[in-house]
Each structure stands twice: as C-alpha cells, then as structure tokens.
Design an enzyme around this catalytic site. Structure first.
Site, PDB file in Angstrom:
ATOM      1  CB  CYS A  42      -0.955   0.079   1.232  1.00  0.00           C
ATOM      2  SG  CYS A  42      -2.244   1.361   1.342  1.00  0.00           S
ATOM      3  CG  ASP A  44      -0.617   3.716   5.419  1.00  0.00           C
ATOM      4  OD1 ASP A  44       0.314   4.460   6.095  1.00  0.00           O
ATOM      5  OD2 ASP A  44      -1.832   3.912   5.666  1.00  0.00           O
ATOM      6  NE  ARG A  46      -0.482   4.463   8.752  1.00  0.00           N
ATOM      7  CZ  ARG A  46      -1.760   4.397   9.029  1.00  0.00           C
ATOM      8  NH1 ARG A  46      -2.037   4.698  10.237  1.00  0.00           N
ATOM      9  NH2 ARG A  46      -2.688   3.851   8.265  1.00  0.00           N
ATOM     10  CG  HIS A  98      -1.593  -1.028   6.009  1.00  0.00           C
ATOM     11  ND1 HIS A  98      -2.104  -0.243   6.544  1.00  0.00           N
ATOM     12  CD2 HIS A  98      -1.730  -0.718   4.628  1.00  0.00           C
ATOM     13  CE1 HIS A  98      -2.500   0.640   5.891  1.00  0.00           C
ATOM     14  NE2 HIS A  98      -2.390   0.498   4.537  1.00  0.00           N
ATOM     15  CB  CYS A 101      -5.646  -0.596   4.524  1.00  0.00           C
ATOM     16  SG  CYS A 101      -5.295  -0.174   2.925  1.00  0.00           S
TER      17      CYS A 101
HETATM   18 CO    CO Z   1      -3.412   1.251   3.109  1.00  0.00          CO
END
Ligand code: CO
Length: 211
Positions: A42, A44, A46, A98, A101
């Site tokens: 992803c 993302d 993090r 994750h 999400c």
């Molecule tokens: Co995500």
C-alpha cells in the site's frame, strides 16, 4: 520558491552515514541491482517496504498503490511484475497489505471520495466475494478481515496473470506470498496463501468452473 532544502540536507547526512558504515556501498550498488523480492504494498506512508523487512537499497523491487491492488489491466503494475519476473528474475513476489488500511476502509463505506472510488471498486468487489464472511463482523474486525481478504485476492490475481503463468510453465523458481503488516506494533503476519507452482495454485483455485 520552496526548495525543500531540509530534505537535501537529510540526503547528505544519509550518504555520509552509509559511506561511514560501508565505503563501497554506492560503487557496488551502481553496478547492478539483483533483488530477490518484489514487494507490492500500500502507498500508506507508515508501510515502507525496505524498513519493515530490514533490507538495504538494492534488495527489494517495489510497487505500491492505494490498498495494494493488482488489477488485470493495470499496465503500471503488470509492467513492474513482468520486468521483475522476466528481467530481474526475482524469486518471490510479496503482496503486503496492512491492518487499518484507509483505502480498504473507504471501500467499506458508502461515502463518495472522488476518482479514487473507481480504484477502490476493486476492493468493494473483494467485499462482495466475501459478503457471507463479513456479514456478522463490525468495526475494526470487519475492516481487518477485509484487509486480509484483499491481500489473498491480489495474490490470486498475480497467480492468474499471464506473466506468472508463463514463468511457472517454464519452471521458473517463483513464489507468490500474501502478508499483512500491523501498523500498531510493526509486525508482519504470513496469511499462508503462498504458491510456488501452477499445480499448487490450481489445487486451491480451479482454473475454470466450466471444465
Ligand atoms: Co493502506
């Protein structure tokens, strides 16, 4: 004009740190890359691929998009997979989702988010495939279950791609894996949906219901 000078400063600090630890690092890396792993994760912020598995530059070939989706017609993702498999000869493709999400969460909601809703339609489809299993779940439990189903679905999509099917038909050493990362504690979990050959994949995923 903003030049983001602080990021250039940080870059030079990083170069100095790497050179101090390993003076040959950049010379060695500039000659070639030969990663064993393709990471599809992803976007993302993090969930940074290399850091999570503690691997330095040169070890992981990376593709990231919102909600780590592998779409059969996405030339961007397919090109990454094809280059990784056919040219770099990577040995493992990891789809890493994750928990929590935001893309998967948005796919669970009925609110509108703009263009991204077209992309997240693929995740909505995953929720439709697993409607029975998701029916009685609520809140984070439902979200995290869909995060896991989404990873498994993308593993299936990769295994069904012409790229992986062709590689397996030539007996390439290539495994596909589905993992999920916990943003809460930093740990990875194997979703036990790995495949290393066409036979192992087709045992669990019959190629056609019409045969
Ligand atoms: Co995500």
């Amino acid at each position: 004009m903003t030049t983001l000078k602080h990021l250039f400063d940080r870059n030079l600090e990083w170069v100095a740190e790497v050179n101090e630890r390993d003076p040959e690092f950049f010379t060695r890396l500039s000659k070639q890359q030969s990663p064993e792993y393709l990471w599809i994760g992803c976007s993302d912020s993090r969930v940074p691929a290399n850091q999570i598995v503690k691997l330095p530059p040169g070890e992981v070939f990376v593709h990231r998009n919102i909600a780590n989706v592998v779409v059969h017609t996405d030339l961007n993702c397919l090109s990454v997979i094809q280059f990784a498999v056919d040219v770099l000869k990577i040995k493992h493709i990891v789809v890493c989702g994750h928990y929590g999400c935001a893309g998967v969460k948005a796919a669970l909601s009925t609110s509108k988010h703009g263009l991204i809703d077209n992309w997240l339609r693929h995740v909505k489809d995953v929720s439709r495939f697993h409607a029975d299993e998701l029916l009685n779940l609520k809140g984070d439990e439902k979200l995290d279950a869909l995060c896991e189903f989404n990873v498994k679905e993308q593993v299936t999509n990769i295994c069904n791609s012409t790229i992986v099917q062709n590689a397996w038909s030539k007996n390439a050493e290539l495994s596909i894996h589905g993992w999920i990362y916990s943003v809460n504690n930093g740990t990875l979990k194997d979703l036990n949906c790995s495949y290393s050959s066409l036979a192992s994949f087709e045992n669990n995923n019959p190629p056609s219901l019409n045969t």
